[in-house]
Enzyme design. Structure first.
Site, short mmCIF file in Angstrom:
data_model
loop_
_atom_site.label_atom_id
_atom_site.label_comp_id
_atom_site.label_asym_id
_atom_site.label_seq_id
_atom_site.Cartn_x
_atom_site.Cartn_y
_atom_site.Cartn_z
N ILE A 293 -2.45 -53.36 10.45
CA ILE A 293 -3.03 -54.79 10.06
C ILE A 293 -2.36 -55.12 8.75
O ILE A 293 -2.87 -56.27 8.29
CB ILE A 293 -4.51 -54.67 10.15
CG1 ILE A 293 -4.79 -53.57 8.89
CG2 ILE A 293 -5.10 -54.28 11.26
CD1 ILE A 293 -6.57 -53.68 8.77
N ASP A 294 -1.56 -54.50 8.01
CA ASP A 294 -0.94 -54.93 6.89
C ASP A 294 0.29 -55.72 7.24
O ASP A 294 0.53 -56.07 8.45
CB ASP A 294 -0.34 -53.65 6.30
CG ASP A 294 0.81 -53.06 7.01
OD1 ASP A 294 1.96 -53.74 7.45
OD2 ASP A 294 0.96 -51.52 6.96
N HIS B 46 -3.80 -54.88 16.82
CA HIS B 46 -4.93 -54.53 16.17
C HIS B 46 -5.52 -55.52 15.26
O HIS B 46 -6.47 -55.32 14.47
CB HIS B 46 -5.04 -53.28 15.52
CG HIS B 46 -4.87 -52.04 16.70
ND1 HIS B 46 -4.59 -50.54 16.54
CD2 HIS B 46 -5.10 -52.10 18.07
CE1 HIS B 46 -4.50 -50.08 17.37
NE2 HIS B 46 -4.84 -50.83 18.40
N CYS C 258 -14.23 -66.53 12.70
CA CYS C 258 -15.65 -66.73 12.84
C CYS C 258 -16.12 -66.20 14.14
O CYS C 258 -15.71 -66.81 15.12
CB CYS C 258 -16.03 -68.24 12.45
SG CYS C 258 -17.69 -68.62 13.06
N CYS D 229 -18.51 -70.18 7.47
CA CYS D 229 -17.42 -70.40 7.94
C CYS D 229 -16.81 -71.86 7.69
O CYS D 229 -17.55 -72.80 7.76
CB CYS D 229 -17.70 -70.42 9.79
SG CYS D 229 -16.31 -71.19 10.67
N SER E 143 0.55 -41.62 15.94
CA SER E 143 0.02 -40.13 16.27
C SER E 143 -0.16 -40.19 17.87
O SER E 143 -0.41 -38.97 18.45
CB SER E 143 -1.33 -39.87 15.48
OG SER E 143 -2.26 -40.68 15.90
N1 APR Z 1 7.12 -41.16 8.58
C1 APR Z 1 6.80 -41.51 9.72
N2 APR Z 1 5.57 -41.00 10.19
C2 APR Z 1 4.98 -40.66 9.38
C3 APR Z 1 5.05 -40.58 8.07
C4 APR Z 1 6.16 -41.09 7.47
N3 APR Z 1 6.42 -41.04 6.39
N4 APR Z 1 3.77 -40.25 7.72
C5 APR Z 1 2.95 -39.79 8.69
N5 APR Z 1 3.60 -40.19 9.88
C6 APR Z 1 3.21 -40.20 10.98
C7 APR Z 1 1.85 -38.94 11.47
O1 APR Z 1 2.70 -37.60 11.69
C8 APR Z 1 1.14 -39.51 12.42
O2 APR Z 1 1.91 -39.00 13.72
O3 APR Z 1 2.55 -41.12 11.47
C9 APR Z 1 1.26 -40.85 12.38
C10 APR Z 1 -0.08 -41.68 12.10
O4 APR Z 1 -0.97 -41.44 12.88
P1 APR Z 1 -2.45 -42.01 12.82
O5 APR Z 1 -3.02 -41.87 11.55
O6 APR Z 1 -3.18 -41.70 13.94
O7 APR Z 1 -2.09 -43.83 13.06
P2 APR Z 1 -1.93 -44.60 13.93
O8 APR Z 1 -1.27 -43.80 15.22
O9 APR Z 1 -0.92 -45.87 13.61
O10 APR Z 1 -3.30 -44.84 14.46
C11 APR Z 1 -3.70 -45.94 15.63
O11 APR Z 1 -5.90 -45.88 15.09
O12 APR Z 1 -7.84 -45.77 13.63
C12 APR Z 1 -6.98 -46.59 14.46
O13 APR Z 1 -6.90 -48.59 14.43
C13 APR Z 1 -6.20 -47.71 13.68
O14 APR Z 1 -4.27 -48.73 14.57
C14 APR Z 1 -4.92 -47.48 14.21
C15 APR Z 1 -4.78 -46.62 15.09
#
Ligand code: APR
Length: 243
Positions: free
Chosen positions: A99-100, A115, A123, A142, A184
């Protein structure tokens, strides 16, 4: 892949929190991630918002503040993807779970925020969306309909439908390359995109991540390392010689 085919070869890139980690924004599921500090049930579900709207608004207000800090900047991973969009003759679409706004600040134009976006609110009464860079208060009126009980972050919470799914699936089905970066693979539907591509498109699939994701075995190829290193390296490679 021959160079003459490139204008017909579209690329879809799924990004997650890992691509913004080296810009100073926390991931969710790493040991020091956001979900180790707050419960997702409290701040990222419609039920959590109903129970305690102030806690939810505070959580997103503080993330909005953080995004405005002067040291939160796009990194070499975001910049490489912006370069790819500029230099690749075919279509390049970034589908981000983030969301950034770091992809846009790096220069990417074709970005779909499945997302939602931290710098937008909407609103729930009249459905209008607004750019929002400051705090959002619980009883904010709103700007369009004037109601005071409907304003919320323009963020997709667990249990809600991600945005623009029809457009995403249509683009996945005709892509030639699907890249997944910094996610992930825990959250659907994004985690299922690689399987969808493999079923519906004749595409190469690659994961670029710090470590193997939950769906690592579904990808034809993987490059592991920090996004600021592996993404520029791979972008250079495909601009030079394809995949
Ligand atoms: N470079 C590349 N990958 C990285 C780095 C890095 N410097 N640092 C961490 N990671 C990897 C981690 O190993 C992990 O597999 O990025 C992944 C981040 O996973 P999550 O924290 O689960 O984030 P994300 O997959 O974007 O989550 C999906 O979950 O909670 C919700 O809405 C939220 O959009 C988000 C969604």
């Amino acid at each position: 892949m021959s160079n003459t085919d490139r204008s017909k070869q579209s690329i879809v890139i799924l990004t997650g929190a890992g691509i913004s980690k080296e810009s100073g924004l926390d991931t969710f599921r790493d040991a020091d991630g956001i979900w180790s500090k707050v419960r997702l049930e409290d701040v990222a579900t419609p039920e959590g918002f109903e129970r305690n709207p102030r806690m939810v608004q505070d959580f997103y207000n503080s993330r909005r503040h953080q995004l405005a800090e002067s040291d939160i900047l796009p990194n070499a991973g975001h910049e490489a993807l912006a370069r790819l969009e500029k230099e690749w003759p075919g279509d390049v679409l970034i589908v981000t779970q983030n969301i950034d706004n770091l992809h846009e600040r790096a220069g990417s134009r074709n970005v779909l925020h499945m997302h939602g976006e931290l710098l937008k609110v909407r609103c729930g009464r009249c459905s209008n969306q607004f750019q929002w860079v400051t705090d959002l208060h619980v009883e904010e009126a709103c700007p369009a309909c004037g109601e005071t009980d409907g304003m919320r972050p323009h963020v997709v919470w667990f249990g809600e439908m991600p945005l623009e799914m029809d457009r995403i699936y249509a683009t996945l089905e005709r892509c030639a390359l699907f890249m997944s970066i910094g996610t992930s693979g825990n959250v659907y539907p994004a985690a299922g995109f690689v399987s969808h591509v493999r079923q519906c498109a004749d595409a190469h699939t690659i994961e670029l991540n710090l470590e193997p994701s939950e769906g690592a075995t579904f990808f034809a190829q993987a490059l592991y390392g920090p996004a600021t290193e592996v993404v520029p390296t791979y972008v250079e490679k495909i601009l030079d010689a394809g995949w």
